[in-house]
Design an enzyme around this catalytic site. Structure first.
Site, mmCIF file in Angstrom:
data_model
loop_
_atom_site.group_PDB
_atom_site.id
_atom_site.type_symbol
_atom_site.label_atom_id
_atom_site.label_comp_id
_atom_site.label_asym_id
_atom_site.label_seq_id
_atom_site.Cartn_x
_atom_site.Cartn_y
_atom_site.Cartn_z
ATOM 1 C CE LYS A 47 -3.832 -2.380 2.225
ATOM 2 N NZ LYS A 47 -4.480 -2.744 3.494
ATOM 3 C CD GLN A 77 -3.379 -4.568 6.671
ATOM 4 O OE1 GLN A 77 -3.286 -3.602 5.930
ATOM 5 N NE2 GLN A 77 -3.979 -5.682 6.307
ATOM 6 C CG ASP A 89 -9.918 -0.225 4.898
ATOM 7 O OD1 ASP A 89 -9.696 -0.484 3.698
ATOM 8 O OD2 ASP A 89 -9.213 -0.654 5.819
#
Length: 389
Positions: A149, A193, A216
């Site tokens: 990422k 994460q 997200d």
């Protein structure tokens, strides 16, 4: 899933061509021809055998594509091929193989669009989008995801902020960093994460992320808005969003089609089903308590498989001409591989290629799209915060 869905290795050699027709550009006066009109590339359950591609008419420029029907030849200029084959190879009929949806190439195209927009934003208002990533622990897979990422952010011009905390960190420490990023005007997106260590309350931590920076798309308000007609979420979860974007960019119709989502996770399955509903598909969800998964799935025009079971969906589950989006990425033992394993999806790829009209490979299908959608969400967040059109 039930025992009837257990993994079985279905590897065989299958003559599959990896290419994707993005659009045919016709000569003046002729209508655009969508990709599903090409023989050997049916979409969602129907074929048009009366049409075929040929390069035979000598009066047309060499290397151009043609469609022939009862009225004669129709000439089309060369068209875009998003993969590792030439346009002339793509013009050859593929009787028994599905169109392979090249997610890597599509994601590359999206990244280029994002790079252009970020450059324009920087030039016009002096703002650079920023993405903060919080990693707790040292899981190898999570560390790899975060590294990828970060590289993706750098490739398009997004500024990356990274916090790596030890496995035994407290929930309060994580919340402190989230609060700091929530208040930082240079951070436009926050990603925690997953999975988190078992001693942390995942729901509390995800809920702490500001909804305006929830790139997200996991905040309950974003999911709630996604589920309601007439409401728009600020962000859509990246992997399901990537699945729908693949269908759109391949000109695959969703409206009115029978769609089956295999898996009901909060991260992929449930939001994917909600997105398909928004596209006016008729949606069924197959999960671990479904009594007749094969029967239900075999009626689908579109299948999104996101269950984490290698090769679970066999050829007998697939309706001829169906479109398959395979989210699964599962390691299976392979003594012939230098790594000792290979990656496979939730769908038996070799069998699917002989029955489906289009299918995503693993790897190289949905995976690259997930990161591309994360970058897209971060850019959208920065635009919204600065009212940049």
């Amino acid at each position: 899933m039930a025992s009837s869905m257990a993994f079985a290795d279905c590897s065989t050699s299958a003559p599959t061509r990896t290419f994707l027709f993005s659009r045919l550009r016709p000569c003046r006066g002729l209508p655009s021809i969508p990709p599903h009109l090409l023989r050997g590339l049916p979409v969602a359950g129907f074929r048009l055998p009366s049409l075929r591609i040929t390069n035979s008419p000598s009066s047309f420029p060499k290397g151009n594509a043609f469609l022939r029907n009862k009225q004669g030849f129709r000439h089309f200029r060369p068209f875009t091929v998003l993969a590792s084959v030439s346009a002339s190879e793509a013009a050859i009929s593929t009787e028994a193989s599905a169109m392979v949806i090249d997610g890597k190439s599509i994601a590359k195209e999206i990244r280029h669009e994002i790079t252009t927009e970020i450059s324009r934003m920087k030039d016009e208002i002096g703002v650079i989008p920023g993405l903060a990533v919080i990693l707790v622990g040292d899981r190898k897979d999570s560390t790899t995801y975060v590294r990828n990422k970060k590289k993706a952010c750098e490739s398009v011009g997004i500024k990356s902020y990274e916090v790596c905390l030890p496995e035994d960190s407290t929930e309060e420490e994580v919340l402190k960093f989230i609060s700091g990023f929530n208040d930082d005007p240079e951070v436009h997106g926050i990603l925690v994460q997953l999975p988190l260590p078992s001693h942390m309350n995942e729901q509390n931590i995800l809920n702490a992320v500001s909804i305006e920076k929830d790139v997200d798309g996991f905040h309950p308000l974003n999911i709630g808005r996604l589920a309601m007609r007439g409401r728009e979420p600020l962000f859509v979860p990246c992997t399901p969003k990537g699945c729908i974007e693949l269908l759109h960019r391949c000109n695959i119709d969703i409206k009115g089609k029978q769609a089956v989502v295999i898996g009901r996770s909060n991260i992929v399955g449930m939001p994917a089903a909600l997105l398909l509903l928004r596209e006016d598909a008729t949606v069924s969800i197959v999960h671990s308590r479904t009594k007749n998964p094969e029967e239900i799935t075999s009626q689908a025009d579109i299948i999104i498989a996101a269950v984490g079971q290698p090769n679970m969906v066999r050829g007998s589950w697939i309706k001829p001409g169906a479109v398959i989006i395979d989210v699964g990425i599962n390691p299976v033992e392979d003594a012939t591989s230098p790594r000792g394993y290979r990656l496979v999806g939730d769908v038996c790829y070799e069998e699917a290629c002989k029955i489906a009209s289009a299918v995503t490979p693993v790897p190289g299908g949905v995976g690259p799209m997930t990161i591309a959608m994360l970058l897209s969400n971060t850019l959208s967040s920065a635009k919204r915060m600065h009212n940049f059109q």
